[in-house]
Scaffold this motif. Sequence first.
Motif, PDB file in Angstrom:
ATOM      1  N   MET A   1      48.575  47.265  32.756  1.00 10.77           N
ATOM      2  CA  MET A   1      48.795  46.868  34.142  1.00 10.77           C
ATOM      3  C   MET A   1      48.106  47.864  35.058  1.00 10.77           C
ATOM      4  N   SER A   2      47.410  47.343  36.003  1.00 10.69           N
ATOM      5  CA  SER A   2      46.697  48.177  36.966  1.00 10.69           C
ATOM      6  C   SER A   2      47.676  48.909  37.885  1.00 10.69           C
ATOM      7  N   LYS A   3      47.303  50.122  38.265  1.00  3.36           N
ATOM      8  CA  LYS A   3      48.098  50.851  39.251  1.00  3.36           C
ATOM      9  C   LYS A   3      47.877  50.270  40.641  1.00  3.36           C
ATOM     10  N   LYS A   4      46.872  49.435  40.779  1.00  2.00           N
ATOM     11  CA  LYS A   4      46.555  48.764  42.037  1.00  2.00           C
ATOM     12  C   LYS A   4      46.691  47.254  41.808  1.00  2.00           C
ATOM     13  N   PRO A   5      47.914  46.759  41.795  1.00  2.00           N
ATOM     14  CA  PRO A   5      48.144  45.352  41.429  1.00  2.00           C
ATOM     15  C   PRO A   5      47.746  44.353  42.505  1.00  2.00           C
ATOM     16  N   ILE A   6      47.645  43.109  42.072  1.00  2.00           N
ATOM     17  CA  ILE A   6      47.531  41.971  42.986  1.00  2.00           C
ATOM     18  C   ILE A   6      48.927  41.357  43.038  1.00  2.00           C
ATOM     19  N   ILE A   7      49.495  41.328  44.234  1.00  2.00           N
ATOM     20  CA  ILE A   7      50.852  40.813  44.427  1.00  2.00           C
ATOM     21  C   ILE A   7      50.778  39.600  45.344  1.00  2.00           C
ATOM     22  N   VAL A   8      51.315  38.486  44.856  1.00  2.00           N
ATOM     23  CA  VAL A   8      51.256  37.231  45.595  1.00  2.00           C
ATOM     24  C   VAL A   8      52.657  36.824  46.034  1.00  2.00           C
ATOM     25  N   PHE A   9      52.738  36.313  47.255  1.00  2.00           N
ATOM     26  CA  PHE A   9      53.986  35.800  47.808  1.00  2.00           C
ATOM     27  C   PHE A   9      53.827  34.294  47.970  1.00  2.00           C
ATOM     28  N   LYS A  82      37.521  40.884  44.823  1.00  2.00           N
ATOM     29  CA  LYS A  82      36.712  41.616  43.848  1.00  2.00           C
ATOM     30  C   LYS A  82      36.368  43.023  44.340  1.00  2.00           C
ATOM     31  N   LYS A  83      36.047  43.165  45.628  1.00  2.00           N
ATOM     32  CA  LYS A  83      35.707  44.484  46.179  1.00  2.00           C
ATOM     33  C   LYS A  83      36.895  45.444  46.124  1.00  2.00           C
ATOM     34  N   SER A  84      38.104  44.917  46.263  1.00  2.00           N
ATOM     35  CA  SER A  84      39.295  45.766  46.291  1.00  2.00           C
ATOM     36  C   SER A  84      39.999  45.861  44.945  1.00  2.00           C
ATOM     37  N   PHE A  85      39.631  45.015  43.994  1.00  2.00           N
ATOM     38  CA  PHE A  85      40.297  44.950  42.694  1.00  2.00           C
ATOM     39  C   PHE A  85      40.284  46.321  42.009  1.00  2.00           C
ATOM     40  N   ASN A  86      41.458  46.793  41.623  1.00  2.00           N
ATOM     41  CA  ASN A  86      41.684  48.094  40.976  1.00  2.00           C
ATOM     42  C   ASN A  86      41.380  49.288  41.883  1.00  2.00           C
ATOM     43  N   LYS A  87      41.066  49.042  43.161  1.00  2.00           N
ATOM     44  CA  LYS A  87      40.822  50.131  44.108  1.00  2.00           C
ATOM     45  C   LYS A  87      41.941  50.205  45.145  1.00  2.00           C
ATOM     46  N   LYS A  88      42.512  49.054  45.479  1.00  2.00           N
ATOM     47  CA  LYS A  88      43.576  48.953  46.461  1.00  2.00           C
ATOM     48  C   LYS A  88      44.609  47.948  45.966  1.00  2.00           C
ATOM     49  N   ILE A  89      45.833  48.087  46.435  1.00  2.00           N
ATOM     50  CA  ILE A  89      46.825  47.052  46.190  1.00  2.00           C
ATOM     51  C   ILE A  89      46.410  45.844  47.034  1.00  2.00           C
ATOM     52  N   ILE A  90      46.481  44.675  46.432  1.00  2.00           N
ATOM     53  CA  ILE A  90      46.099  43.447  47.125  1.00  2.00           C
ATOM     54  C   ILE A  90      47.346  42.595  47.313  1.00  2.00           C
ATOM     55  N   LEU A  91      47.678  42.312  48.559  1.00  4.85           N
ATOM     56  CA  LEU A  91      48.805  41.452  48.906  1.00  4.85           C
ATOM     57  C   LEU A  91      48.246  40.120  49.382  1.00  4.85           C
ATOM     58  N   SER A 128      49.120  40.257  39.188  1.00  5.36           N
ATOM     59  CA  SER A 128      50.061  41.185  38.552  1.00  5.36           C
ATOM     60  C   SER A 128      51.503  40.737  38.747  1.00  5.36           C
ATOM     61  N   PHE A 129      51.848  40.346  39.958  1.00  2.00           N
ATOM     62  CA  PHE A 129      53.209  39.927  40.294  1.00  2.00           C
ATOM     63  C   PHE A 129      53.162  38.756  41.254  1.00  2.00           C
ATOM     64  N   THR A 130      54.094  37.834  41.065  1.00  2.00           N
ATOM     65  CA  THR A 130      54.270  36.745  42.019  1.00  2.00           C
ATOM     66  C   THR A 130      55.726  36.720  42.445  1.00  2.00           C
ATOM     67  N   PHE A 131      55.943  36.746  43.749  1.00  2.00           N
ATOM     68  CA  PHE A 131      57.285  36.610  44.304  1.00  2.00           C
ATOM     69  C   PHE A 131      57.403  35.213  44.883  1.00  2.00           C
ATOM     70  N   LEU A 132      58.384  34.462  44.400  1.00  2.00           N
ATOM     71  CA  LEU A 132      58.615  33.107  44.884  1.00  2.00           C
ATOM     72  C   LEU A 132      59.798  33.104  45.839  1.00  2.00           C
ATOM     73  N   ASN A 133      59.546  32.692  47.068  1.00  2.00           N
ATOM     74  CA  ASN A 133      60.600  32.534  48.070  1.00  2.00           C
ATOM     75  C   ASN A 133      61.018  31.073  48.091  1.00  2.00           C
ATOM     76  N   THR A 134      62.314  30.826  48.067  1.00  2.00           N
ATOM     77  CA  THR A 134      62.818  29.462  48.190  1.00  2.00           C
ATOM     78  C   THR A 134      63.659  29.360  49.459  1.00  2.00           C
ATOM     79  N   VAL A 135      63.857  28.142  49.901  1.00  2.00           N
ATOM     80  CA  VAL A 135      64.637  27.908  51.116  1.00  2.00           C
ATOM     81  C   VAL A 135      65.351  26.556  50.971  1.00  2.00           C
ATOM     82  N   ASN A 136      66.588  26.484  51.464  1.00  2.00           N
ATOM     83  CA  ASN A 136      67.282  25.194  51.420  1.00  2.00           C
ATOM     84  C   ASN A 136      66.825  24.333  52.601  1.00  2.00           C
ATOM     85  N   GLN A 137      67.154  23.040  52.525  1.00  2.00           N
ATOM     86  CA  GLN A 137      66.669  22.082  53.529  1.00  2.00           C
ATOM     87  C   GLN A 137      67.143  22.429  54.936  1.00  2.00           C
ATOM     88  N   LYS A 138      68.393  22.836  55.065  1.00  2.00           N
ATOM     89  CA  LYS A 138      68.942  23.157  56.390  1.00  2.00           C
ATOM     90  C   LYS A 138      68.161  24.309  57.027  1.00  2.00           C
TER      91      LYS A 138
END
Length: 180
Positions: A1-9, A82-91, A128-138
């Motif tokens: 695992m890279s110390k500079k991950p790609i994190i997706v929301f 690609k320019k930031s891969f493994n150089k910066k954390i990518i959000l 590297s990581f995916t965070f899934l946000n859920t929400v109810n209908q209301k």
Amino acid sequence: MSKKPIIVFEGIEGSGKSHHISVVSRYLNKKKISHIKIREPGGNPNSEKIRKLILNNKSNFNKNTDLLLYMAARSENIDIIKKSFNKKIILIDRFTDSTIAYQHYGMGVDINLIKTLNKYLLKNIDISFTFLNTVNQKNLKERLKMRKSLNRYDKFDISFYKKVQNGFLKLSKIKKKSIN
């Protein structure tokens, strides 16, 4: 695992993705940790032009054109990634799971086409990581009411959002099984 991950929301409208990515970005800034923050569609000048076209209330694209516009916006972002891969954390605010959830589960586009296009564009870039946000209908309805302006993706029928959120949940289960 890279110390500079790609994190997706990921998640549907009103689920808190943009809020959470902003909180993480502020934390990284405070700690002086190098990172970039992009969104899809959007993230750079060309992708932002495509975003305006996709989300414009006057746009009425068929599902395949919609998919290809999202992929075009992603293609523009790949250079930044690609320019930031493994150089910066990518959000990233939305990425490949959103395309599958919205275009396949929500609109019925062939999932194999989506996977093929993603594979072509991403090559060897792995999330590297995916965070899934859920929400109810209301809460979804309440959060959409609070927005200053609504784009065309904010105006779908509640059953569409239900299909998309269920698609996200299916994807998370598939990913969980592949990890174990």
